[in-house]
Design a protein around this motif. Structure first.
Motif, mmCIF file in Angstrom:
data_model
loop_
_atom_site.group_PDB
_atom_site.id
_atom_site.type_symbol
_atom_site.label_atom_id
_atom_site.label_comp_id
_atom_site.label_asym_id
_atom_site.label_seq_id
_atom_site.Cartn_x
_atom_site.Cartn_y
_atom_site.Cartn_z
ATOM 1 N N LEU A 223 15.418 -24.628 -54.002
ATOM 2 C CA LEU A 223 15.036 -23.694 -52.943
ATOM 3 C C LEU A 223 15.967 -23.915 -51.750
ATOM 4 N N PRO A 224 16.788 -22.940 -51.394
ATOM 5 C CA PRO A 224 17.671 -23.123 -50.234
ATOM 6 C C PRO A 224 16.862 -23.419 -48.977
ATOM 7 N N ASP A 225 17.303 -24.408 -48.224
ATOM 8 C CA ASP A 225 16.614 -24.827 -47.000
ATOM 9 C C ASP A 225 17.470 -24.421 -45.814
ATOM 10 N N LYS A 226 16.967 -23.516 -44.995
ATOM 11 C CA LYS A 226 17.729 -22.987 -43.862
ATOM 12 C C LYS A 226 17.348 -23.646 -42.547
ATOM 13 N N ARG A 227 16.469 -24.637 -42.577
ATOM 14 C CA ARG A 227 16.015 -25.245 -41.334
ATOM 15 C C ARG A 227 17.137 -26.023 -40.658
ATOM 16 N N ALA A 228 17.173 -25.925 -39.353
ATOM 17 C CA ALA A 228 18.144 -26.704 -38.584
ATOM 18 C C ALA A 228 17.649 -28.135 -38.427
ATOM 19 N N LEU A 229 18.572 -29.066 -38.316
ATOM 20 C CA LEU A 229 18.197 -30.425 -37.974
ATOM 21 C C LEU A 229 17.757 -30.471 -36.517
ATOM 22 N N THR A 230 16.848 -31.357 -36.198
ATOM 23 C CA THR A 230 16.333 -31.432 -34.835
ATOM 24 C C THR A 230 17.426 -31.900 -33.874
ATOM 25 N N PRO A 231 17.337 -31.522 -32.594
ATOM 26 C CA PRO A 231 18.318 -32.010 -31.611
ATOM 27 C C PRO A 231 18.400 -33.529 -31.578
ATOM 28 N N GLU A 232 17.260 -34.208 -31.735
ATOM 29 C CA GLU A 232 17.260 -35.669 -31.722
ATOM 30 C C GLU A 232 18.076 -36.212 -32.892
ATOM 31 N N LEU A 233 17.913 -35.617 -34.079
ATOM 32 C CA LEU A 233 18.662 -36.070 -35.240
ATOM 33 C C LEU A 233 20.146 -35.748 -35.087
ATOM 34 N N GLU A 234 20.475 -34.573 -34.579
ATOM 35 C CA GLU A 234 21.879 -34.221 -34.343
ATOM 36 C C GLU A 234 22.521 -35.209 -33.362
ATOM 37 N N ALA A 235 21.795 -35.565 -32.320
ATOM 38 C CA ALA A 235 22.337 -36.504 -31.337
ATOM 39 C C ALA A 235 22.561 -37.873 -31.976
ATOM 40 N N PHE A 236 21.651 -38.304 -32.820
ATOM 41 C CA PHE A 236 21.797 -39.600 -33.487
ATOM 42 C C PHE A 236 23.016 -39.590 -34.404
ATOM 43 N N LEU A 237 23.186 -38.519 -35.160
ATOM 44 C CA LEU A 237 24.336 -38.424 -36.055
ATOM 45 C C LEU A 237 25.647 -38.485 -35.288
ATOM 46 N N VAL A 274 20.619 -46.398 -39.546
ATOM 47 C CA VAL A 274 19.623 -45.955 -40.527
ATOM 48 C C VAL A 274 18.874 -44.728 -40.031
ATOM 49 N N ILE A 275 18.768 -43.720 -40.913
ATOM 50 C CA ILE A 275 17.807 -42.634 -40.737
ATOM 51 C C ILE A 275 16.673 -42.928 -41.712
ATOM 52 N N LEU A 276 15.496 -43.236 -41.177
ATOM 53 C CA LEU A 276 14.357 -43.672 -41.989
ATOM 54 C C LEU A 276 13.338 -42.550 -42.098
ATOM 55 N N ALA A 277 13.154 -42.033 -43.308
ATOM 56 C CA ALA A 277 12.165 -40.976 -43.543
ATOM 57 C C ALA A 277 10.794 -41.606 -43.742
ATOM 58 N N SER A 278 9.813 -41.136 -42.991
ATOM 59 C CA SER A 278 8.486 -41.755 -43.064
ATOM 60 C C SER A 278 7.832 -41.537 -44.415
ATOM 61 N N GLY A 279 7.917 -40.319 -44.968
ATOM 62 C CA GLY A 279 7.337 -40.024 -46.268
ATOM 63 C C GLY A 279 5.842 -40.265 -46.312
ATOM 64 N N TRP A 280 5.296 -40.242 -47.516
ATOM 65 C CA TRP A 280 3.861 -40.444 -47.680
ATOM 66 C C TRP A 280 3.464 -41.902 -47.482
ATOM 67 N N ALA A 281 4.448 -42.798 -47.475
ATOM 68 C CA ALA A 281 4.147 -44.201 -47.193
ATOM 69 C C ALA A 281 4.008 -44.464 -45.708
ATOM 70 N N VAL A 295 12.393 -40.183 -39.034
ATOM 71 C CA VAL A 295 12.239 -38.735 -39.166
ATOM 72 C C VAL A 295 11.064 -38.469 -40.092
ATOM 73 N N ASP A 296 10.505 -37.277 -39.957
ATOM 74 C CA ASP A 296 9.427 -36.858 -40.850
ATOM 75 C C ASP A 296 10.046 -35.937 -41.892
ATOM 76 N N ASP A 297 9.507 -34.788 -42.115
ATOM 77 C CA ASP A 297 10.095 -33.832 -43.047
ATOM 78 C C ASP A 297 11.420 -33.346 -42.479
ATOM 79 N N VAL A 298 12.466 -33.340 -43.303
ATOM 80 C CA VAL A 298 13.800 -33.012 -42.823
ATOM 81 C C VAL A 298 14.518 -32.198 -43.889
ATOM 82 N N ASN A 299 15.462 -31.385 -43.468
ATOM 83 C CA ASN A 299 16.281 -30.603 -44.384
ATOM 84 C C ASN A 299 17.303 -31.534 -45.043
#
Length: 401
Positions: A223-237, A274-281, A295-299
């Protein structure tokens, strides 16, 4: 044409069905998805403009142990799932031309029963290969039904699996069939899977031998994901060296604090952010240092090309997304098909397979070291060019032909 797509499981079970629904819509068909009522799945389907039919209990509370108590008797639980799902699927499929089913076996069995009662076309799809008969790998062990000792031939082991599945589910499924005027089955597994099951995996990542059982491999349903990354994530990158992504999806790792500490520590041994995805854990940073962002749910489709490696559990979807991005990966397999994907990543040379589900800082750091080599990066880049991304479109064409 109207199609009902039935699934039950984590995001890795729901998102591919959304991808198929989108491709069916592009061909002029109408498709809805019967799925667990988790809010995140409702959002995913709504964002894709795909109608949802909620069915069963939410999955995340079941997986994380935060939901209501469940039936402990296997047969009683199977009957409850079969009847509940059948009622929802049967009602939703009224006026449809076909049902496509995946997810946990009793739910697929309910979908097949509904299709039989309504006289609809039915297709079963597996989103990973290890549950489909093959001459190249043995079946999984079923609850209370171990593989027979001393038997090594895969053909014989898969025949044993059919008998095991019928022993586990046959009586419950046949009771549902009898209540709806259908004849009993003698092999419930093969009836639900059909003589030509679909396999929604990429043939590079998941090859099948020419002498295998008859399976229609469509390619992965993406499924193509068109969501933008958050400004916070862009700044971290943008703020430093290319980080590593660490995430374990729907796996409820325990103790989660230990997993986070070990994983972050392993990355830091290589000087990686590190970019740490919280996930279901619910993984979270272990300190206040600025080299780790939660990060939580991310593209993932947008993020993975921008990281140095992807450390994950080995879900089929995450494996494919990292492979398409051409990013080396480290697979730390936990359950079901994840050891298979770990092995395939290592065999292809596009990353490393961590030895088993338990982590130490040293063991994960060693696996990351393999993923960071120039040879692994070059192989991941070359493999990405070979992977198909048209699997959902292929399946949609087969369905509407």
């Amino acid at each position: 044409m109207r199609v009902l797509l039935s699934t039950y499981g984590s995001r890795g079970d729901v998102e591919p069905m959304a991808a198929l629904a989108v491709r069916l819509r592009a061909l002029g068909a109408t498709a809805s998805v019967c799925a667990p009522p988790d809010p995140e799945f409702a959002r995913l389907l709504a964002d894709a403009d795909v109608p949802m039919v909620p069915a069963g209990d939410a999955v995340r509370p079941l997986v994380t142990g935060t939901g209501p108590p469940q039936l402990t008797d296997f047969t009683a639980r199977t009957v409850a799932v079969l009847t509940g799902q059948f009622d929802r699927i049967y009602t939703a499929a009224a006026g449809c031309d076909a049902i496509v089913a995946t997810g946990m076996f009793p739910v697929a069995a309910a979908a097949r029963t509904a299709a039989d009662v309504l006289g609809l076309r039915y297709h079963h799809v597996s989103l990973q290969p290890t549950l489909l008969p093959s001459l190249h790998h043995p079946p999984p062990e079923r609850p209370g039904r171990p593989l027979p000792p001393g038997v090594t031939g895969n053909r014989e082991l898969w025949a044993h699996d059919a008998a095991s599945m019928h022993a586990l589910y046959g009586e419950s499924v046949n009771r549902l069939r009898a209540a709806n005027g259908l004849a009993p089955l003698v092999n419930v597994r093969d009836h639900v899977h059909t003589a030509q099951p679909w396999l929604a995996t990429d043939p590079v990542l998941s090859p099948r031998g020419p002498d295998d059982f008859e399976v229609v491999q469509t390619g992965a349903w993406i499924l193509p994901d068109k969501r933008a990354l958050t400004p916070e994530l862009e700044a971290f990158l943008d703020a430093g060296p290319t980080p590593v992504y660490i995430g374990f999806g729907s796996i409820p790792l325990r103790p989660r604090e230990n997993f986070a500490r070990v994983a972050i520590g392993a990355a830091r041994r290589h000087g990686l952010r590190v970019i740490l995805a919280s996930g279901w854990a619910g993984l979270a940073p272990v300190d206040d240092l600025e080299d780790c962002l939660a990060v939580d749910d991310v593209n993932q489709q947008a993020l993975f090309p921008r990281v140095s490696a992807v450390v994950h559990h080995g879900g089929a979807g995450t494996t494919a997304t990292a492979a398409i991005a051409g990013t080396p990966q480290v697979v730390v397999p936990q359950i079901v098909d994840q050891p298979y994907w770990a092995r395939r990543v290592a065999e292809l040379g596009i990353g490393a397979a961590h030895p088993g589900p338990s982590l130490t800082t040293r063991s994960l750091a060693a696996a990351i070291a393999t993923a960071l080599t120039a040879e692994t990066r070059e192989r991941a880049t070359a493999t990405a060019a070979m992977i198909r991304t048209d699997g959902a479109a292929t399946a949609a064409k087969l369905l509407t032909a």
